[in-house]
Design a protein around this motif. Structure first.
Motif, PDB file in Angstrom:
ATOM      1  N   VAL A 254       0.922  -1.292  -0.300  1.00 49.92           N
ATOM      2  CA  VAL A 254       0.110   0.321  -0.391  1.00 49.92           C
ATOM      3  C   VAL A 254       0.403   1.663  -0.582  1.00 49.92           C
ATOM      4  O   VAL A 254       1.842   1.484   1.214  1.00 49.92           O
ATOM      5  CB  VAL A 254      -0.922  -0.201   1.332  1.00 49.92           C
ATOM      6  N   GLN A 255       0.589   1.872  -1.048  1.00 45.89           N
ATOM      7  CA  GLN A 255       2.177   3.169  -0.816  1.00 45.89           C
ATOM      8  C   GLN A 255       0.750   4.378  -0.183  1.00 45.89           C
ATOM      9  O   GLN A 255      -0.427   4.857  -0.442  1.00 45.89           O
ATOM     10  CB  GLN A 255       1.595   3.663  -2.391  1.00 45.89           C
ATOM     11  N   PHE A 256       1.828   4.668   0.999  1.00 44.58           N
ATOM     12  CA  PHE A 256       0.833   6.340   1.703  1.00 44.58           C
ATOM     13  C   PHE A 256       1.792   7.560   1.371  1.00 44.58           C
ATOM     14  O   PHE A 256       2.884   7.731   1.147  1.00 44.58           O
ATOM     15  CB  PHE A 256       1.150   5.936   2.968  1.00 44.58           C
ATOM     16  N   HIS A 257       1.327   8.028   0.208  1.00 43.51           N
ATOM     17  CA  HIS A 257       1.155   9.933   0.369  1.00 43.51           C
ATOM     18  C   HIS A 257       2.321  10.293   0.663  1.00 43.51           C
ATOM     19  O   HIS A 257       1.596  10.099   1.515  1.00 43.51           O
ATOM     20  CB  HIS A 257       0.878  10.400  -0.750  1.00 43.51           C
ATOM     21  N   PRO A 258       3.914  10.480   0.532  1.00 46.21           N
ATOM     22  CA  PRO A 258       4.669  11.706   1.853  1.00 46.21           C
ATOM     23  C   PRO A 258       3.506  12.793   2.320  1.00 46.21           C
ATOM     24  O   PRO A 258       3.617  12.699   3.478  1.00 46.21           O
ATOM     25  CB  PRO A 258       5.519  12.072   1.448  1.00 46.21           C
ATOM     26  N   THR A 259       3.454  13.236   1.451  1.00 42.73           N
ATOM     27  CA  THR A 259       2.652  15.003   1.609  1.00 42.73           C
ATOM     28  C   THR A 259       1.066  15.556   1.447  1.00 42.73           C
ATOM     29  O   THR A 259       0.715  15.418   0.300  1.00 42.73           O
ATOM     30  CB  THR A 259       3.948  15.309   0.356  1.00 42.73           C
ATOM     31  N   GLU A 299      20.252   9.611  -1.485  1.00 37.87           N
ATOM     32  CA  GLU A 299      20.571  10.078  -2.434  1.00 37.87           C
ATOM     33  C   GLU A 299      19.999  11.274  -3.365  1.00 37.87           C
ATOM     34  O   GLU A 299      20.547  12.241  -3.689  1.00 37.87           O
ATOM     35  CB  GLU A 299      21.460   9.598  -3.406  1.00 37.87           C
ATOM     36  N   MET A 300      19.131  10.995  -3.484  1.00 32.05           N
ATOM     37  CA  MET A 300      18.175  11.929  -4.192  1.00 32.05           C
ATOM     38  C   MET A 300      16.867  12.575  -3.486  1.00 32.05           C
ATOM     39  O   MET A 300      16.375  13.449  -4.326  1.00 32.05           O
ATOM     40  CB  MET A 300      16.917  10.814  -5.199  1.00 32.05           C
ATOM     41  N   ALA A 301      17.473  12.655  -2.025  1.00 29.23           N
ATOM     42  CA  ALA A 301      17.042  13.372  -0.781  1.00 29.23           C
ATOM     43  C   ALA A 301      15.263  13.521  -1.461  1.00 29.23           C
ATOM     44  O   ALA A 301      14.353  12.512  -1.200  1.00 29.23           O
ATOM     45  CB  ALA A 301      16.947  15.408  -1.630  1.00 29.23           C
ATOM     46  N   GLU A 302      14.795  14.276  -1.271  1.00 30.67           N
ATOM     47  CA  GLU A 302      12.754  14.719  -1.537  1.00 30.67           C
ATOM     48  C   GLU A 302      12.194  13.812  -2.359  1.00 30.67           C
ATOM     49  O   GLU A 302      11.407  13.461  -2.367  1.00 30.67           O
ATOM     50  CB  GLU A 302      12.473  16.255  -1.469  1.00 30.67           C
ATOM     51  N   LEU A 303      12.969  13.543  -3.767  1.00 31.82           N
ATOM     52  CA  LEU A 303      12.669  12.805  -5.167  1.00 31.82           C
ATOM     53  C   LEU A 303      12.806  11.301  -4.346  1.00 31.82           C
ATOM     54  O   LEU A 303      12.966  10.956  -5.827  1.00 31.82           O
ATOM     55  CB  LEU A 303      13.555  13.385  -6.038  1.00 31.82           C
ATOM     56  N   ALA A 304      12.532  10.752  -3.810  1.00 32.85           N
ATOM     57  CA  ALA A 304      13.915   9.585  -3.396  1.00 32.85           C
ATOM     58  C   ALA A 304      12.046   8.551  -3.447  1.00 32.85           C
ATOM     59  O   ALA A 304      11.123   9.042  -3.940  1.00 32.85           O
ATOM     60  CB  ALA A 304      14.293   9.280  -1.916  1.00 32.85           C
ATOM     61  N   PRO A 305      11.837   7.522  -3.705  1.00 33.40           N
ATOM     62  CA  PRO A 305      10.670   6.486  -3.997  1.00 33.40           C
ATOM     63  C   PRO A 305       9.535   7.275  -3.190  1.00 33.40           C
ATOM     64  O   PRO A 305      10.316   7.609  -1.699  1.00 33.40           O
ATOM     65  CB  PRO A 305      11.063   5.470  -3.845  1.00 33.40           C
ATOM     66  N   ARG A 306       8.206   6.941  -3.336  1.00 31.83           N
ATOM     67  CA  ARG A 306       7.700   7.321  -2.176  1.00 31.83           C
ATOM     68  C   ARG A 306       7.586   6.878  -1.110  1.00 31.83           C
ATOM     69  O   ARG A 306       7.802   7.339   0.420  1.00 31.83           O
ATOM     70  CB  ARG A 306       5.946   7.275  -3.013  1.00 31.83           C
ATOM     71  N   ASP A 307       7.949   5.947  -0.619  1.00 30.82           N
ATOM     72  CA  ASP A 307       8.411   4.882   0.459  1.00 30.82           C
ATOM     73  C   ASP A 307       9.047   5.313   1.321  1.00 30.82           C
ATOM     74  O   ASP A 307       9.151   4.953   2.463  1.00 30.82           O
ATOM     75  CB  ASP A 307       7.529   3.200  -0.147  1.00 30.82           C
ATOM     76  N   VAL A 308      10.103   5.499   0.214  1.00 35.74           N
ATOM     77  CA  VAL A 308      11.400   5.818   1.174  1.00 35.74           C
ATOM     78  C   VAL A 308      10.762   7.319   2.148  1.00 35.74           C
ATOM     79  O   VAL A 308      11.103   7.852   2.983  1.00 35.74           O
ATOM     80  CB  VAL A 308      12.893   5.828   0.078  1.00 35.74           C
ATOM     81  N   VAL A 309      10.483   8.097   1.040  1.00 33.21           N
ATOM     82  CA  VAL A 309       9.908   9.480   1.382  1.00 33.21           C
ATOM     83  C   VAL A 309       8.915   9.792   2.653  1.00 33.21           C
ATOM     84  O   VAL A 309       8.712   9.571   4.261  1.00 33.21           O
ATOM     85  CB  VAL A 309       9.404  10.456   0.990  1.00 33.21           C
ATOM     86  N   ALA A 310       7.977   8.403   2.480  1.00 35.17           N
ATOM     87  CA  ALA A 310       7.381   8.423   3.834  1.00 35.17           C
ATOM     88  C   ALA A 310       7.399   7.973   5.291  1.00 35.17           C
ATOM     89  O   ALA A 310       6.901   8.489   5.752  1.00 35.17           O
ATOM     90  CB  ALA A 310       5.699   7.555   2.948  1.00 35.17           C
ATOM     91  N   LYS A 311       7.784   6.666   5.210  1.00 35.69           N
ATOM     92  CA  LYS A 311       8.407   6.119   6.173  1.00 35.69           C
ATOM     93  C   LYS A 311      10.053   7.048   6.348  1.00 35.69           C
ATOM     94  O   LYS A 311      10.161   7.117   8.046  1.00 35.69           O
ATOM     95  CB  LYS A 311       9.518   4.973   5.983  1.00 35.69           C
ATOM     96  N   ALA A 312      10.862   7.928   6.157  1.00 36.74           N
ATOM     97  CA  ALA A 312      11.001   9.143   7.033  1.00 36.74           C
ATOM     98  C   ALA A 312      11.033   9.928   7.325  1.00 36.74           C
ATOM     99  O   ALA A 312      11.377  10.574   8.596  1.00 36.74           O
ATOM    100  CB  ALA A 312      11.931   9.605   5.846  1.00 36.74           C
ATOM    101  N   ILE A 313       9.341  10.570   6.055  1.00 35.76           N
ATOM    102  CA  ILE A 313       8.504  11.286   7.145  1.00 35.76           C
ATOM    103  C   ILE A 313       7.815  11.246   8.967  1.00 35.76           C
ATOM    104  O   ILE A 313       8.109  11.526   9.689  1.00 35.76           O
ATOM    105  CB  ILE A 313       7.261  11.999   6.339  1.00 35.76           C
ATOM    106  N   VAL A 314       7.582   9.454   8.855  1.00 38.10           N
ATOM    107  CA  VAL A 314       7.214   9.213   9.803  1.00 38.10           C
ATOM    108  C   VAL A 314       7.866   8.737  11.249  1.00 38.10           C
ATOM    109  O   VAL A 314       7.682   9.459  12.022  1.00 38.10           O
ATOM    110  CB  VAL A 314       6.262   7.280   9.627  1.00 38.10           C
ATOM    111  N   ARG A 315       9.522   8.474  11.122  1.00 36.05           N
ATOM    112  CA  ARG A 315      10.797   8.667  11.363  1.00 36.05           C
ATOM    113  C   ARG A 315      10.999   9.724  12.523  1.00 36.05           C
ATOM    114  O   ARG A 315      11.041   9.975  13.482  1.00 36.05           O
ATOM    115  CB  ARG A 315      11.509   7.556  10.866  1.00 36.05           C
TER     116      ARG A 315
END
Length: 567
Positions: A254-259, A299-315
């Motif tokens: 399930v993809q959770f949109h980061p923003t 390495e892609m910062a805010e342009l990382a794949p969505r799952d990476v960004v979403a999990k980083a936000i939750v952390r």
């Protein structure tokens, strides 16, 4: 595979008797990019098509797609590069042949959309303007109206449909909720049952018979407490296919949109999405202390794949003891923001936020489902005569995580493939019209008031971050709402009568999807793509490089098997 006590679900919905019947060669359910494209393509090649939509033609998820549609349209780009980016985002679980079909056929399908009348944004030289989103290493996202791509594609397809409304070869039935897939004595799909909701041309529950059925019913967003999906996204097609015996695949991803705009702890239903394209244009994520944190994550910062960004936000939210982070677009300037993102600017203004001046509070919310009804390269499900396309399907294109803006392309490409396959089979005399027979097993219905319980269980169990404890609790909560006995029985109460109605059927569908999703999320003991297990934080290719396939037995037992991938 098993997670404990057997789980049983209804094999058909409890409904009133069928009051009317209609006939078509092909019944298409859904009016997003996938359903509209399939219906338009089929209408040219088969005698009679019935297009059914839950509310009105432009109410599906397509019109909400802000970012764009991905295709290798630029001279310096190639389908091979698009394929590579898609495979990376899918974290080892993509069906490479399906991805190759997507990226190879995609550019031509987008050009056909332009020929149909879709107005994409153009460069000064008249070429389609392309931008970049997370996970892409090339500018390959075509957009329209800045951030209104889905709405423009939907407009163009509906205009093409309206142009042939008087054609006796196609009928459109609006305000109709699909209830169940009808099956023959040998298990072949031969139509659907429908409930016309108020404004349709027929009343009550009826049967639409067809030699083939195409489900294009969208996603599962309302399974969760917070989602970017429209309120109509209640998993109806997935649940109906499950009850008909179809296999489901990759439900756990399930993809959770980061923003997604954070509107407070009590916000429910469809939440305002702030497109990934905003980050593609340079927006940055800051925590509540003003610290930009994605540069140290990927390495892609805010342009990382969505799952990476979403999990980083939750952390980061956990580290700062807050319920949101901020999206900073102030440096992009008011003139640019208003031109590039007019829809988002206006939507935020309605909530008293200004992209040019304010830090925008955001948090992840459910956005897209990579799993669904398992289909092959031609859109065929495991039930003969039943096809699926778009978000309700699982082609294997997305693997464990969808690459940004591949969803509209998938619906477009595979709708064409389904139209080709169905018309060819009908031309060969295959897919005869069969008679439906009553399906064995229990009928079910859950009270509409149980929806909040289903959503709470899904959000706390198979939500952004998953644990064995949370999934076990969610399983128990959902089991207390079991449909196997026909109706919900509250603890300590006698069995109650529940009226038949749209809210009850939708809630039953949400429960079935949430139950199947929770089961596979508990089984997959690793972290991969859209599936994040806090108690199993590492990817485990040795044990889990494969797919979990779920289906209902004839007696309604939900069974799941693991199918390793080759290679």
């Amino acid at each position: 595979m098993s997670t404990g006590s057997p789980v049983r679900l209804a094999t058909r919905l409890a409904t009133p008797a069928i009051g009317w019947t209609s006939q078509a060669d092909v019944v298409v359910v859904g009016s997003g990019i996938a359903g509209l494209t399939a219906a338009l393509q089929l209408r040219r090649r088969v005698p009679r098509v019935l297009l059914v939509t839950k509310t009105v033609l432009d109410s599906g998820s397509t019109r909400w797609a802000q970012g764009g549609i991905a295709a290798a349209l630029a001279p310096e780009d190639s389908p091979a590069e698009h394929l590579d980016d898609t495979l990376v985002a899918g974290v080892g679980l993509c069906d490479e042949d399906a991805v190759r079909a997507l990226v190879t056929e995609g550019p031509q399908r987008v050009r056909e959309l332009v020929a149909l009348g879709a107005n994409f944004d153009l460069t000064p030289s008249g070429e389609i303007a392309l931008t970049r989103e997370g996970g892409h290493h090339r500018d390959r996202i075509a957009h329209a109206g800045g951030d209104a791509t889905g709405a423009e594609i939907s407009r163009a397809l509906i205009a093409a449909l309206e142009a042939v409304r008087d054609d006796p070869g196609i009928e459109v039935l609006e305000q109709a909720l699909v209830l169940d897939v009808l099956t023959s004595a040998d298990g072949t799909a031969c139509g659907v049952t429908l409930h016309v909701i108020g404004e349709g041309s027929r009343d009550g529950v009826g049967a639409a018979l067809g030699r083939a059925v195409v489900l294009a019913t969208g996603g599962i967003g309302q399974v969760f407490q917070s989602s970017t999906n429209p309120r109509e996204a209640t998993g109806d097609g997935i649940a109906a296919a499950l009850r008909a015996g179809a296999e489901l695949a990759d439900l756990e991803f399930v993809q959770f949109h980061p923003t997604v705009l954070w509107l407070g702890q009590n916000a429910r239903g469809q939440q305002p999405l702030i497109s990934e394209a905003v980050r593609g244009e340079g927006a940055q994520l800051l925590d509540v202390n003003g610290v930009r944190f994605m540069t140290g994550v990927h390495e892609m910062a805010e342009l990382a794949p969505r799952d990476v960004v979403a999990k980083a936000i939750v952390r980061q939210m956990a580290a700062t003891s807050t319920s949101h982070v901020f999206l900073d677009t102030r440096h992009l300037g008011r003139k640019f923001l208003r031109k590039r993102f007019p829809t988002i600017v206006n939507a935020l203004a309605g909530h008293r936020f200004d992209l040019a001046e304010d830090l925008i509070p955001v948090a992840p919310a459910q956005h897209y489902h990579s799993g669904g009804i398992r289909v092959d390269a031609d859109g065929r499900s495991s039930v003969p005569g039943l096809y699926a396309v778009g978000e309700c399907s699982c082609t294997g294109v997305h693997g464990a995580n969808r690459l940004a803006s591949n969803s509209l392309l998938e619906g477009l490409v595979f709708a064409h493939r389904i139209a080709d396959d169905v018309s060819a089979r009908l031309g060969r005399g295959e897919l005869p019209q069969l008679e439906p027979v009553p399906r064995p097993g229990p009928a079910g219905l859950i009270a509409a008031t149980a929806r909040v319980k289903v959503q709470r269980a899904a959000s706390s169990g198979p939500g952004v971050i998953r644990t064995a404890e949370g999934l076990t609790k969610a399983t128990a909560s959902l089991a207390r709402l079991s449909t196997a006995g026909g109706t919900e029985v509250p603890a300590g109460a006698d069995k109650i009568d529940i009226a038949h109605g749209t809210a009850e059927w939708e809630t039953t569908n949400l429960h079935s999807v949430a139950t199947a999703l929770t089961q596979v999320a508990a089984l997959r003991e690793e972290t991969r793509g859209g599936h994040y297990r806090e108690d199993f934080p590492q990817r485990d290719d040795a044990a889990w490089r494969g797919r979990l396939i779920s289906r209902l037995n004839p007696d309604g037992e939900l069974v799941t098997r693991y199918e390793p991938l080759e290679g």
